[in-house]
Write a protein that holds these residues in place. Sequence first.
Motif, mmCIF file in Angstrom:
data_model
loop_
_atom_site.group_PDB
_atom_site.id
_atom_site.type_symbol
_atom_site.label_atom_id
_atom_site.label_comp_id
_atom_site.label_asym_id
_atom_site.label_seq_id
_atom_site.Cartn_x
_atom_site.Cartn_y
_atom_site.Cartn_z
ATOM 1 N N ALA A 120 53.629 16.081 56.407
ATOM 2 C CA ALA A 120 54.613 16.920 57.091
ATOM 3 C C ALA A 120 55.590 17.534 56.096
ATOM 4 O O ALA A 120 56.172 18.583 56.344
ATOM 5 N N GLN A 121 55.781 16.866 54.959
ATOM 6 C CA GLN A 121 56.665 17.407 53.926
ATOM 7 C C GLN A 121 55.939 18.410 53.034
ATOM 8 O O GLN A 121 56.510 18.909 52.067
ATOM 9 N N GLY A 122 54.686 18.650 53.334
ATOM 10 C CA GLY A 122 53.941 19.640 52.564
ATOM 11 C C GLY A 122 53.055 19.046 51.491
ATOM 12 O O GLY A 122 52.483 19.769 50.690
ATOM 13 N N ALA A 148 62.206 17.007 47.957
ATOM 14 C CA ALA A 148 62.852 18.183 47.375
ATOM 15 C C ALA A 148 61.867 18.969 46.524
ATOM 16 O O ALA A 148 61.783 20.196 46.605
ATOM 17 N N ALA A 149 61.086 18.246 45.727
ATOM 18 C CA ALA A 149 60.103 18.914 44.874
ATOM 19 C C ALA A 149 59.079 19.659 45.733
ATOM 20 O O ALA A 149 58.669 20.774 45.410
ATOM 21 N N LEU A 150 58.692 19.042 46.851
ATOM 22 C CA LEU A 150 57.699 19.670 47.724
ATOM 23 C C LEU A 150 58.254 20.906 48.421
ATOM 24 O O LEU A 150 57.514 21.804 48.797
ATOM 25 N N SER A 151 59.589 20.943 48.582
ATOM 26 C CA SER A 151 60.163 22.120 49.220
ATOM 27 C C SER A 151 60.277 23.266 48.223
ATOM 28 O O SER A 151 60.799 24.328 48.559
ATOM 29 N N GLY A 152 59.799 23.047 47.004
ATOM 30 C CA GLY A 152 59.714 24.144 46.050
ATOM 31 C C GLY A 152 60.705 24.097 44.918
ATOM 32 O O GLY A 152 60.888 25.082 44.205
ATOM 33 N N GLY A 161 65.495 20.145 51.376
ATOM 34 C CA GLY A 161 65.079 21.525 51.147
ATOM 35 C C GLY A 161 65.933 22.427 52.019
ATOM 36 O O GLY A 161 66.966 22.023 52.520
ATOM 37 N N ASP A 162 65.479 23.634 52.232
ATOM 38 C CA ASP A 162 66.293 24.536 53.029
ATOM 39 C C ASP A 162 65.503 24.988 54.256
ATOM 40 O O ASP A 162 65.314 26.171 54.496
ATOM 41 N N ALA A 163 65.035 24.006 55.032
ATOM 42 C CA ALA A 163 64.213 24.338 56.193
ATOM 43 C C ALA A 163 65.054 25.001 57.279
ATOM 44 O O ALA A 163 66.215 24.665 57.475
#
Lengths: 325, 306
Positions: free
Chosen positions: A226-228, B114-118, B165-167
């Motif tokens: 879900a977190q990608g 956080a890393a996964l959010s880019g 992240g900034d979802a």
Amino acid sequence: MLSYILRRAAHLLTLLAAVSILCFGLVSLSPIDPVDAYVGADVFKVGPEQREKIAQRWGLDKPPVERFTAWAGNMLRGDFGTSAIFNEPVLDVIGKRFMVSLWLMSLAWVLSGLVGFALGVAAGAMEGTWIDTSIRFYAYLLAGTPTFWLGLLLLIIFSVKLQLTPICCAAPPGVLPGDVTFWQAVQHLLLPAATLSIVGISAVIMHTRQKMTQVMHSDYALFARAQGERTPGIVRHHAVRNVVLPAITLQFATLGELFGGSILAEQVFSYPGLGRATVEAGVRGDVPLLLGIVLVSAVFVFAGNTVADILYRVVDPRIGWERAA
Amino acid sequence: MLRVNDLTISFTRYGRGVSRDALKPVCGLNLDVKPGELLAVIGSSGSGKSLLAHAILGILPGNCRVEGGLLFRGEPLTPRRQKALRGRSIALIPQSVGFLNPLVRLGGQVRRAAALSGMAGGQARHAADAAFSRYGLAPAVSRYFPHQVSGGMARRVLSATATVGDADLIIADEPTTGLHREASRESLGFLRALADAGKSVLVITHDLKAVLPWADRVAVFHGGTTVELTAAANFSNDLSGLRHPYSRAMWMALPENEFAAEHASTQGGEQGCPFSYLCGCSDAACAAAPPAPVLFEDGFVRCHHA
């Protein structure tokens, strides 16, 4: 921590006591007469008086309980006795043979651990794909393969047909132990080690795969998705850490099986290691050597389990030192 | 921000031998969430509400079939787009600490999110620290393992992973389960703050009473569908604002109201209105066909009698 060490030590002592009593009992009940076995082909040249002398010298004229207490008393003073068939102190025989087996077993152990883990992780991460199916097929096939049969098969292919590897022993015939080159030693080690590790691999694969699928279906893997996180990321950041632990434990816990396997593998390849010495001691009624080997291997297996246990506590933060031994 | 049109989720289940039957835990579900809004999806426990969250993120198990339209920022949410957006534009706050890896320190898990959010390495670390302090977590907590924190603290860590992240769309699955009143109020307060900051927040819960003060609108989930979508303010002792009998029954069932028992089943009638066999005013029309949504300015209702 201290109580843990004390508990483990107590375990070891009771284990050794139980193992030696059991083993001694079994050997006393064994139909093999040590004197007959010792005399061997010369049975007609040796008269009854001579046999009695041999028996006396070995203390075989005394009742088993007395023999056991005498042996145990010497053991407690660190005297393992003398091997009847090698005519050497038991500890020396075990020491020499162990060094020969050590290379064989550690190579097989590391190989089966690494390859089995990698295949298990791959199968579990790609559950249901053809990769998973073929890895599983391979593991099931190996799980049903007897060690000696695989050893013979390898001998036929690599030593007889292809003539790439020697047919037996740890060194070429007629070469003194000191003159064996490194390459010769490796060459002789190859097939027995391969046999031992190929057979040991399937348990590692199946165990790792099972843990791996469990992790891939876990809530935290779902949340990671879900977190990608993609599948390789889940394997790297979540699965490996959770799977490596049981794999290492299993690997240390299978030291006993490795010991058993090495007996068969060494027998097939006439590899002069501890396994072969065990067989000889058993078949020829060499009680001191047999008991010595049994005790040493019990300590060895116990050490393996203890290492696994300690590793668990170090790697898994949820397990402390004071809970269950 | 998010619009769900006639969402249907079906499972194929293998029975004895070769027989197969399809389960439809979600059938013809509609809802929409606007930016800056907190929408609560209310339904009884075990009725399949979490599947909605998993369907939006595209993380349903393989034996699931999803039909109907999911629109995010006006564009269809295809599996490919879900893959690209989850963790970046759409974040999930799962139910419990069980969704964290038991062998990884909390700080590491938030940094990974956080890393996964880019974000790049240093930036991710910074964002994780910021998320920790935003939720009042001491820096030392980042060294803890999941089993070492309380339920309320775990909630904050989970919130931190979702907001590091900034979802734009945050889906919270049962944010109050297993929490005492103070902690559950805090958990919902965090979500309200996110909505006030302009994000869309979808709260999936069975706890009507806890979520009402914080929600803008409420979608009532029953029998696999949303029977009514209405303003949260309509849940009041003057029942006139609630158009669906199930919504009214739910309100009445609260302890401080009349505690009227509501025997809701998760599985509705095969053809008719899912509430028809429990409803006081059901008639032949209710048993014959499921009602289509009737739109109102603040939502819709699916009832033949509304």
